[in-house]
Design an enzyme around this catalytic site. Structure first.
Site, PDB file in Angstrom:
ATOM      1  N   ASP A 117      26.328 -31.973   6.191  1.00  0.00           N
ATOM      2  CA  ASP A 117      25.892 -30.863   7.021  1.00  0.00           C
ATOM      3  C   ASP A 117      24.359 -30.979   7.063  1.00  0.00           C
ATOM      4  OD1 ASP A 117      25.764 -28.056   7.987  1.00  0.00           O
ATOM      5  OD2 ASP A 117      24.936 -27.705   6.000  1.00  0.00           O
ATOM      6  N   THR A 133      21.630 -28.294   8.103  1.00  0.00           N
ATOM      7  CA  THR A 133      20.806 -27.183   7.633  1.00  0.00           C
ATOM      8  C   THR A 133      21.216 -26.728   6.235  1.00  0.00           C
ATOM      9  OG1 THR A 133      20.698 -26.529   9.931  1.00  0.00           O
ATOM     10  CG2 THR A 133      19.868 -24.943   8.311  1.00  0.00           C
ATOM     11  N   ASP A 140      26.443 -26.917   2.230  1.00  0.00           N
ATOM     12  CA  ASP A 140      25.930 -25.828   1.391  1.00  0.00           C
ATOM     13  C   ASP A 140      26.890 -24.647   1.408  1.00  0.00           C
ATOM     14  OD1 ASP A 140      25.513 -25.118   3.977  1.00  0.00           O
ATOM     15  OD2 ASP A 140      23.540 -24.252   3.669  1.00  0.00           O
TER      16      ASP A 140
END
Ligand SMILES: Nc1ncnc2c1ncn2[C@@H]1O[C@H](COP(=O)(O)OP(=O)(O)OP(=O)(O)O)[C@@H](O)[C@H]1O
Ligand SMILES: [Zn+2]
Length: 612
Positions: free
Chosen positions: A310, A312, A505
């Protein structure tokens, strides 16, 4: 726990009594001091527990274990009138079993020691006085006093004092971390210098530390695929082994040969080659701040060639800053735009929102409360502010509402956030996030360790994605992805038979973490959802731990292969050959048989210490 302990020590006591009884009886019989019935009685006493385990396993679990092979060997020796050979073999095998079970216990115990523990009492400050109380009687918000050299007993926030804390027990990082007012501290970590007053937020089973322990304990009980495979191979081999041994007896009529052969032919030991490696590797990883939820994931990660990231919050820090504001509608000033944008974003937990709010605060823009509010997942949001309809988000959001926007060509690599007021373009916010330190090195490391595809999936725009991906050496990327697109992208990769690891995250990619064969989440602190969705949890959000996880899993898998081939395979094949050639008798066979078990044990626990 205590009854458990005594049960085990009593079990060991009987093991020792059995070994001594069989040993002394064998010696006295050899010297002609005792008659045969006494030796047989001692042998029966020694055999009892082995035979019991063998029968229980056979009936309840339909499993043919080493115990059955040895029991048959001893019975064969008695029937074949090789009494002394039988009792000596039995004694040696009892010693081997004792060493194996005691050392398995040791390995488990040493893992617990490695991870450490949390103090059971805490010193709290109440009405200006200090008093020591049990952790279980602490209440939320209690102020715990910690002095230099002590272990912090709770999770909480520093409200007074300062100091440096060794967080190695939970993060694996032994460089002390400075804690000042407002810093978060964790149970189980050690205050090396200074003094802290900590306001408790979590104690007992809710602390990060307890969650780590729980994970490691659960992990021990889940089997790796290779473990299941060796169990299956072992049960397949058994009938052939018996036919072979019976065949050898029919041809040679040699009882001693058959006894020696039985010692080396038990394929059940294949099953011993993996569990200890899994436990050791999981413990090793835990000590480095990598929590693996089961042996299965270690093995899959070792083989993985495709890793999806991922963007961001994973490859980038996730703390974007606002670089520039473009005014599209000259009725508004920059401050007006920030007023509407920040008022809307105040309701969002997206990292991008923060960039806008921070700038509004810097310019002392007074915010108000939106009257209506709507989230467009992966696109942005809508809000009613001062009876105006505000839309803020990406190009897709604007397209969805048929609002035409233009973009400034200077900030191509930034993320452009468009704002429309009453369905008319009002302004553009250019935001950028910094790449995490160590991201490039980690990706290089992964490529060196055999990962062929490093893929980035992001909800951000293609330009920004292109920019990040070329800086990091990403093999391919997909931009403008909604959370459900990420799941589909992973499914597509998997449909070719590929095993896929995903690193995220957990903020908008928990479902993708679940879909991946191995889901890795960054950072244990605070994100319970990600911790649950992921198979591997990194305690700290440090990217280099991803390459470390891969390295540890590869090493563990290599160790398993060494154990199966070297420890069990070679020794047993060699043993069988030497027995058939008449070089080894039953007693020698039993002695040599101690070797592979010891080798496997040493080779496995080595994982706790060696440089990987
Ligand atoms: N609160 C918000 N304010 C403004 N724009 C938003 C907001 N939420 C989402 N967006 C827009 O939607 C896009 C996709 O958001 P999403 O949360 O799916 O992914 P992301 O955070 O950009 O990246 P990644 O998928 O790598 O985590 C963002 O890049 C942004 O342009
Ligand atoms: Zn063996």
């Amino acid at each position: 726990m205590n009854t458990f302990k005594t049960f085990f020590s009593r079990q060991f006591l009987w093991e020792i009594i059995r070994i001594i009884t069989v040993g002394i009886a064998s010696l006295l019989f050899y010297m002609g001091v005792i008659p045969l019935p006494v030796l047989l009685a001692a042998t029966a006493f020694g055999l009892y527990s082995l035979l019991k385990t063998a029968i229980v396993e056979l009936i309840k679990e339909r499993k043919v274990g080493t115990e059955l092979f040895i029991s048959i060997a001893v019975i064969v020796s008695v029937v074949g009138k090789e009494y002394l050979a039988g009792s000596v073999v039995l004694m040696i095998i009892l010693i081997a079993e004792y060493i194996a079970s005691a050392s398995g216990e040791r390995a488990r115990a040493s893992i617990k020691e490695l991870i450490g523990s949390v103090p059971q009492t805490a010193v709290i400050k109440k009405d200006g006085k200090e008093q020591t109380i049990q952790i279980t009687s602490l209440a939320m918000g209690d102020i715990v006093v910690v002095k230099a050299g002590e272990k912090i007993p709770v999770d909480g926030k520093v409200i007074a004092g300062s100091g440096s804390v060794n967080q190695a027990p939970i993060t694996g990082e032994s460089v002390p971390v400075e804690k000042v007012n407002d810093s978060e501290v964790f149970a189980g970590t050690i205050l090396e210098l200074g003094a802290l007053d900590v306001q408790m937020t979590k104690a007992g089973n809710d602390t990060v530390f307890s969650r780590i322990i729980a994970l490691v304990e659960e992990a021990e009980s889940s089997k790796a695929p290779i473990e299941k495979l060796t169990d299956r191979v072992a049960s397949w081999l058994i009938p052939f082994v018996f036919i072979f041994v019976i065949g050898v007896y029919l041809v040679t009529k040699d009882v001693k040969l058959v006894i020696a052969l039985l010692i080396f032919t038990s394929p059940a030991e294949l099953g011993l080659a993996t569990p200890l490696v899994t436990i050791s590797a999981i413990a090793r990883a835990a000590r480095e701040g990598i929590l693996v939820k089961g042996g299965k994931y270690l093995e899959e990660l070792a083989k993985i060639k495709t890793i999806v990231f991922d963007k961001t919050g994973t490859l980038t820090v996730g703390k974007p800053t606002l670089n520039k504001v473009d005014i599209s509608d000259s009725n508004y000033t920059e401050k007006d735009l920030l007023y509407f944008a920040a008022t809307a974003e105040n309701r969002s937990s997206h990292p991008l929102a923060n960039a806008i709010i921070v700038r509004a605060e810097e310019l002392d823009v007074e915010l108000s409360e939106p009257t209506g509010f709507e989230v467009f997942k992966g696109k942005g949001l809508g809000a009613s502010i001062d009876s105006r309809k505000v839309l803020i988000g990406n190009k897709t959001l604007m397209d969805d509402h048929k609002i035409s926007v233009t973009i400034n060509s200077e900030n191509l690599t930034d993320t452009a956030i468009y704002m429309a007021i009453d369905n008319k373009a009002a302004g553009v916010f250019y935001v950028s996030d910094t790449i995490r330190p160590g991201a490039k090195e980690m990706i290089d490391e992964l490529k060196k360790s055999g990962v062929q595809n490093v893929i980035m999936l992001t909800g951000d725009n293609p330009q920004t994605a292109q920019h990040v991906s070329s800086q990091l050496g990403i093999t391919s990327f997909k931009a403008d992805m909604l959370p459900e697109d990420k799941i589909k992208a992973i499914q597509e990769l998997q449909s070719t038979g590929e095993k896929v690891a995903m690193v995220g995250d957990g903020i908008n990619d928990a479902p993708a973490l679940v879909q991946a064969n191995v889901g890795i989440s960054m950072g244990i602190v605070g994100t319970q959802a990600a911790m649950e969705a992921a198979d591997i949890v990194l305690v700290e959000d440090k990217l280099e731990k991803i390459a470390r996880s891969k390295a540890i899993s590869k090493r563990a898998f290599k160790t398993i292969k060494e154990n199966i081939i070297g420890g069990v395979g070679v020794v047993h094949v060699l043993g069988i050959t030497l027995v058939l050639l008449g070089v080894l008798g039953p007693v020698e066979a039993a002695v040599i048989h101690l070797l592979p078990d010891t080798l496997v044990f040493l080779n496995s626990v080595k994982l706790l210490r060696v440089k990987i």
